[in-house]
Write an enzyme that holds these catalytic residues in place. Structure first.
Site, mmCIF file in Angstrom:
data_model
loop_
_atom_site.group_PDB
_atom_site.id
_atom_site.type_symbol
_atom_site.label_atom_id
_atom_site.label_comp_id
_atom_site.label_asym_id
_atom_site.label_seq_id
_atom_site.Cartn_x
_atom_site.Cartn_y
_atom_site.Cartn_z
ATOM 1 N N SER A 65 0.758 -1.123 -0.097
ATOM 2 C CA SER A 65 0.129 -0.003 0.007
ATOM 3 C C SER A 65 0.960 1.144 0.001
ATOM 4 O O SER A 65 1.939 1.177 0.739
ATOM 5 C CB SER A 65 -0.829 0.010 1.162
ATOM 6 O OG SER A 65 -1.544 1.315 1.541
ATOM 7 N N TYR A 67 -1.949 -1.248 10.851
ATOM 8 C CA TYR A 67 -2.226 -2.048 9.786
ATOM 9 C C TYR A 67 -1.003 -1.647 8.949
ATOM 10 O O TYR A 67 -0.459 -2.494 8.113
ATOM 11 C CB TYR A 67 -3.483 -1.479 9.230
ATOM 12 C CG TYR A 67 -3.663 -1.573 7.665
ATOM 13 C CD1 TYR A 67 -3.883 -3.044 7.257
ATOM 14 C CD2 TYR A 67 -3.450 -0.651 6.758
ATOM 15 C CE1 TYR A 67 -4.359 -3.126 5.721
ATOM 16 C CE2 TYR A 67 -3.578 -0.680 5.487
ATOM 17 C CZ TYR A 67 -3.784 -2.214 4.951
ATOM 18 O OH TYR A 67 -4.055 -2.267 3.484
ATOM 19 N N LYS A 78 1.918 -3.922 6.788
ATOM 20 C CA LYS A 78 2.537 -3.780 5.242
ATOM 21 C C LYS A 78 4.092 -3.599 4.933
ATOM 22 O O LYS A 78 4.679 -4.329 4.216
ATOM 23 C CB LYS A 78 1.900 -2.626 4.438
ATOM 24 C CG LYS A 78 0.468 -3.063 4.493
ATOM 25 C CD LYS A 78 -0.116 -4.157 3.323
ATOM 26 C CE LYS A 78 -1.444 -4.611 3.543
ATOM 27 N NZ LYS A 78 -1.772 -5.793 2.869
#
Ligand code: NAD
Ligand code: UFG
Length: 340
Positions: free
Chosen positions: A126, A151, A155
């Site tokens: 992302s 979150y 990644k």
């Protein structure tokens, strides 16, 4: 015939990618645990592709079941790994869920790759890894900034894990850093269907237009941008799905120049929240009920991709416009809600 494993293949990006993989002639097997999707998605995929991919309902956190899956399917040529939890706010409240689901599951999958000699791996990353970048548009060389949420951190950590294994084994991996995927398949057979109240802008817009939400909140109009609202790079979901097929092809044909490659997947164009709202109104003829509210904590001001590397190296370029994406999102919302 060899197969491509698509984890999270019943989810939003996974389902659109399965369609493009099948269109390109790949045989697919899906793993999903239905934590954020339903079996109906398979009907949508089958309606578009005339092919119903094999689907195993299992949880990637269950190491034994993952192991058994790979015993049963011993002809996996590559993996596209979408399965993850993705709600930023939830990750702040329940970080261990995110580390276990997003990082733990990845480790189990990669162990199977290492032990079974599966060499081709695509990862869903992302643009969140860039935080608020120092310069725009963002190239892949921009520094990874400290993550704002667990979150985002999953990644970053996941990319590092994959990079390390690619150096220690035969694994060839590509990390695709998505900007903001929006829209639905042109057939309106599959699309984005968030459970509960949408966190993202476009599903909130379409649900407001459909009368499910009373009013859209625009989080801030006092940012240092031309109209004061935040800027993002909104990419059509079908363009994003196609990037996966091209990246996979690159790995399978061993065209990669590094064992771990990173590509931005965006359009290169930034649009503000207010521009998206007005484009939606224009394209669909709906007047949106919205109001300006306070900024949302954690939002960065402006992010959009430099897509030069993906254009040059992958030969991939976003082809669809934001207007097409918004029209398809609305067509999908209307179909789901039974609106004429
Ligand atoms: P999604 O929630 O629609 O799809 C994820 C799918 O994975 C769901 O079907 C869910 O049921 C499944 N899943 C989750 N945990 C699982 C587990 N332990 N075992 C098996 N299946 C599991 O999400 P999406 O929008 O399609 O996102 C796909 C990937 O792309 C995710 O890794 C996400 O973090 C990443 N990503 C998404 C966006 C975005 O804006 N949608 C942006 C950047 C990156
Ligand atoms: N926004 C609103 N009102 C809403 C929802 C969003 O004004 O109801 C605004 C946000 O403040 C932001 C923009 O719309 O300025 C886009 O917000 P989204 O929540 O749709 O997307 P984000 O850019 O915040 O984040 C999304 C995913 C992340 C992912 C990131 C980059 O939610 O998981 O894109 O890919 F990391």
């Amino acid at each position: 015939m060899k197969r491509i494993l698509v984890t999270g293949g019943l989810g939003y990006i996974g389902s659109h990618t399965v369609v493009e993989l099948q269109a390109a002639g790949y045989k697919v097997v899906i793993i999903d645990n239905l934590s954020n999707s339903t079996m109906d998605v398979l009907d949508g995929i089958a309606a578009i592709s005339s092919e119903r991919p094999d689907t195993e309902i299992l949880d990637l956190r269950d190491k034994e079941k993952v192991h058994t899956f790979f015993n049963d399917y011993n002809n996996i040529e590559g993996i596209i790994h979408f399965a993850a939890s993705k709600a930023v706010g939830e990750s702040v409240e329940n970080p261990l869920l995110y580390y276990e689901n997003n990082v733990g599951s990845l480790v189990y999958l990669l162990k199977e790759c290492r032990d079974r000699g599966i060499e081709n791996f695509i990862f869903s990353s992302s643009c969140t890894v860039y935080g608020q970048p120092d310069t725009l548009p963002i190239t892949e060389d921009a520094p990874v900034k400290p993550a704002i949420s667990p979150y985002g951190n999953t990644k970053q950590i996941s990319e590092e894990i994959i990079r390390d294994l690619s150096h220690a084994s035969n694994l060839r991996a590509i990390s695709l850093r998505y900007f903001n995927p929006i829209g639905a398949h042109g057939s309106a057979e599959i699309g984005e269907l968030p459970k509960g109240v949408p966190q993202n802008l476009v599903p909130y817009i379409t649900q407001t237009a459909a009368g499910i939400r009373e009013e859209l909140s625009v989080f801030g109009n006092d940012y240092p941008t031309p109209d004061g609202s935040c800027i993002r790079d909104y990419i059509h979901i079908v363009d994003l799905a196609k990037a996966h097929v091209i990246a996979l092809q690159r790995l399978i044909s061993k065209e990669n120049t590094d064992d771990f490659e990173i590509f931005n997947v965006g359009t290169g164009k930034g649009s503000s929240v207010l521009e998206v709202i007005h484009a939606f109104e224009e394209v669909t003829g709906n007047k949106l009920n919205y109001k300006i509210v306070d900024r949302r904590p954690g939002d960065v001001i402006s992010v959009y991709a430099d897509t030069g590397k993906a254009n040059r190296v992958l030969g991939w370029k976003a082809e669809k416009t934001m207007e097409e994406a918004l029209a398809s999102a609305w067509a999908w919302e209307k179909k789901v809600r039974g609106i004429q």
